[in-house]
Write an enzyme that holds these catalytic residues in place. Structure first.
Site, short mmCIF file in Angstrom:
data_model
loop_
_atom_site.label_atom_id
_atom_site.label_comp_id
_atom_site.label_asym_id
_atom_site.label_seq_id
_atom_site.Cartn_x
_atom_site.Cartn_y
_atom_site.Cartn_z
N SER A 118 52.09 -3.68 -6.20
CA SER A 118 51.09 -5.20 -5.80
C SER A 118 50.72 -5.70 -7.40
O SER A 118 50.44 -7.05 -7.14
CB SER A 118 50.16 -4.98 -4.93
OG SER A 118 49.54 -3.87 -5.19
N HIS A 139 58.17 -6.61 -2.74
CA HIS A 139 56.67 -6.58 -2.21
C HIS A 139 56.53 -6.84 -0.86
O HIS A 139 56.47 -8.13 -0.42
CB HIS A 139 55.91 -7.61 -3.25
CG HIS A 139 54.49 -7.46 -3.16
ND1 HIS A 139 53.65 -8.36 -3.62
CD2 HIS A 139 53.68 -6.20 -2.66
CE1 HIS A 139 52.32 -7.91 -3.22
NE2 HIS A 139 52.44 -6.77 -2.75
N GLU A 151 58.03 -10.62 -0.85
CA GLU A 151 58.09 -11.32 -2.21
C GLU A 151 59.00 -10.55 -3.22
O GLU A 151 58.85 -9.22 -3.71
CB GLU A 151 56.52 -11.40 -2.74
CG GLU A 151 56.18 -12.29 -3.82
CD GLU A 151 54.88 -12.42 -4.46
OE1 GLU A 151 54.39 -11.17 -4.11
OE2 GLU A 151 54.35 -13.19 -4.87
N ASN A 189 49.12 -12.12 -5.20
CA ASN A 189 48.07 -11.61 -5.73
C ASN A 189 47.43 -12.74 -6.74
O ASN A 189 46.07 -12.51 -6.94
CB ASN A 189 48.06 -10.43 -6.01
CG ASN A 189 48.09 -9.32 -4.68
OD1 ASN A 189 47.42 -9.44 -3.86
ND2 ASN A 189 48.81 -8.36 -4.97
P1 NAI Z 1 49.19 5.51 -0.45
O1 NAI Z 1 48.21 6.00 -1.37
O2 NAI Z 1 48.91 5.26 1.00
O3 NAI Z 1 50.54 6.02 -0.62
C1 NAI Z 1 51.27 6.64 -1.84
C2 NAI Z 1 51.97 7.78 -1.63
O4 NAI Z 1 52.71 7.92 -2.79
C3 NAI Z 1 51.15 9.08 -1.39
O5 NAI Z 1 51.61 9.80 -0.09
C4 NAI Z 1 51.44 10.03 -2.62
O6 NAI Z 1 51.54 11.20 -2.15
C5 NAI Z 1 52.79 9.46 -2.96
N1 NAI Z 1 53.23 9.64 -4.55
C6 NAI Z 1 52.33 9.62 -5.37
N2 NAI Z 1 53.08 9.92 -6.56
C7 NAI Z 1 54.47 10.51 -6.15
C8 NAI Z 1 55.42 10.84 -6.81
N3 NAI Z 1 55.67 10.86 -8.20
N4 NAI Z 1 56.69 10.67 -6.05
C9 NAI Z 1 56.67 10.64 -4.92
N5 NAI Z 1 55.67 10.12 -4.12
C10 NAI Z 1 54.25 10.09 -4.83
O7 NAI Z 1 49.65 3.91 -1.16
P2 NAI Z 1 50.16 2.51 -0.40
O8 NAI Z 1 48.83 1.60 0.08
O9 NAI Z 1 51.09 2.95 0.41
O10 NAI Z 1 50.54 1.81 -1.86
C11 NAI Z 1 52.06 2.10 -2.39
C12 NAI Z 1 52.35 1.13 -3.36
O11 NAI Z 1 52.38 -0.17 -2.39
C13 NAI Z 1 51.53 0.58 -4.45
O12 NAI Z 1 52.26 0.38 -5.63
C14 NAI Z 1 50.55 -0.24 -3.92
O13 NAI Z 1 50.14 -1.44 -4.94
C15 NAI Z 1 51.60 -1.34 -2.94
N6 NAI Z 1 51.27 -2.20 -2.12
C16 NAI Z 1 50.34 -1.76 -1.29
C17 NAI Z 1 49.77 -2.59 -0.21
C18 NAI Z 1 48.78 -1.89 0.73
O14 NAI Z 1 48.26 -2.86 1.69
N7 NAI Z 1 48.37 -0.98 0.73
C19 NAI Z 1 50.34 -4.10 0.12
C20 NAI Z 1 51.17 -4.33 -0.78
C21 NAI Z 1 51.89 -3.43 -2.02
#
Ligand code: NAI
Length: 309
Positions: A118, A139, A151, A189
């Site tokens: 993001s 995105h 996006e 953002n």
């Molecule tokens: P989250 O914390 O819910 O999930 C992240 C996952 O990645 C975890 O299950 C973790 O174990 C895993 N992980 C960490 N390092 C890893 C690796 N080296 N290899 C494989 N898996 C790994 O995070 P979320 O919220 O799903 O965010 C993920 C991405 O999406 C981020 O870049 C965030 O900025 C982006 N994003 C999030 C939004 C939201 O509303 N939560 C909206 C749009 C984008």
């Protein structure tokens, strides 16, 4: 593109896997944590049950979609057949750079590498690979199965061919792709987060209380929820970190995070996920209650009272 690998099975990763599997793609879901993969499969099944209840998909569609998802904890196993990898791991620069370095070495030469970041620069992520023309931002918005927008972020080196392929694919999974260039905050953002910061400044300066600020934006601007409630949903730590990316990236003081936001993050009042932010969240209750500390302060403008000391 037939085989899609999603890296990270958290909030976004499970939603992205859900949507691709629902649309007939073969999905490999990779996470370092076995537990996260189990949770993701449970979440996807639960969300698909809701789609069945609303007649969006049939029970058969659900079973077939779930059968299309394989899970892996070893990256090399999960990416070997991938035509497209979408990285949705934690929002941490080093985590993403390491993943992309590995992906570049492990994936087929023509595999496209996308990130769901993001706020991190796609150009920077692409710079650790030898295939900058095939690195792009996809995105998705949360919750992925419901939100229409993707996006599409073109890094400095991303080719038109790859951009067009990703836009066409987004349409195939029922989304509306919108192309933007790779500058801090992209479009979503860059516009949303300063608006939230301005709402927090308005509270900090005592212009209005939490309820009043959110009501003006909901009823006056037809936003589905007010900016302070939205900040609580996103997570105040995430809001602060994106503001820091904008501030560092543009070197412009207009993106300076409000000191009130900094205090709230420092004291672990991060919004919904910690049970309190601008509002208080009690288990099972749907009613929004303004957090007690703002109830006291909203009647006495914070900034004005500080000025009178
Ligand atoms: P989250 O914390 O819910 O999930 C992240 C996952 O990645 C975890 O299950 C973790 O174990 C895993 N992980 C960490 N390092 C890893 C690796 N080296 N290899 C494989 N898996 C790994 O995070 P979320 O919220 O799903 O965010 C993920 C991405 O999406 C981020 O870049 C965030 O900025 C982006 N994003 C999030 C939004 C939201 O509303 N939560 C909206 C749009 C984008």
């Amino acid at each position: 593109m037939k085989n899609i690998t999603v890296i990270g099975s958290g909030t976004m990763g499970n939603g992205i896997a859900h949507v691709f599997a629902q649309h007939g793609y073969s999905v490999s879901l990779v996470d370092i944590a076995e537990e996260a993969l189990k949770r993701a499969l449970k979440t996807i099944a639960g969300n698909m049950d809701r789609q069945v209840a609303k007649s969006i998909i049939t029970e058969d569609d659900k079973v077939n979609a779930l059968n299309r998802i394989q899970t892996y904890t070893i990256l090399a196993d999960g990416v070997k057949d991938a035509d497209l990898v979408i990285e949705a791991a934690s929002e941490n620069l080093n985590v993403k750079l390491n993943i992309f370095k590995e992906l570049d070495a492990l994936c087929k030469p023509n595999c496209i590498l996308a990130s769901n970041t993001s706020s991190i620069s796609i150009t920077k992520i692409a710079s650790v690979t030898k295939r900058g023309d095939k690195v792009i931002g996809m995105h998705f918005m949360n919750p992925v199965p419901m939100m229409k927008l993707v996006e599409v972020i073109c890094g400095y080196m991303t080719s038109d061919e790859v951009t067009n392929a990703i836009k066409a694919l987004s349409i195939k999974i029922g989304k509306i792709p919108t192309e933007v260039n790779d500058y801090p905050g992209f479009i979503s953002n860059r516009i949303l987060i300063p608006m939230i910061n301005e709402a927090i400044y308005s509270l900090y300066e005592g212009v209005a209380g939490v309820d009043e600020i959110d009501t003006v934006m909901r009823l006056g601007m037809a936003h589905p929820m007010g900016p302070l409630q939205l900040a609580d949903f996103i997570g105040l730590d995430v809001v602060l970190s994106i503001l820091n990316v904008l501030h560092d990236g543009f070197k412009n003081p207009k993106y300076a995070p409000c000191p009130l936001l900094v205090n709230m993050v420092t004291s672990n009042n991060l919004g919904k996920k910690t049970g309190s932010g601008f509002y208080k969240y009690t288990d099972g209750s749907k009613e929004l209650r303004v957090a007690d500390y703002f109830k006291k302060k909203s009647s006495a403008p914070i900034f004005a009272s500080a000025m009178s000391l």
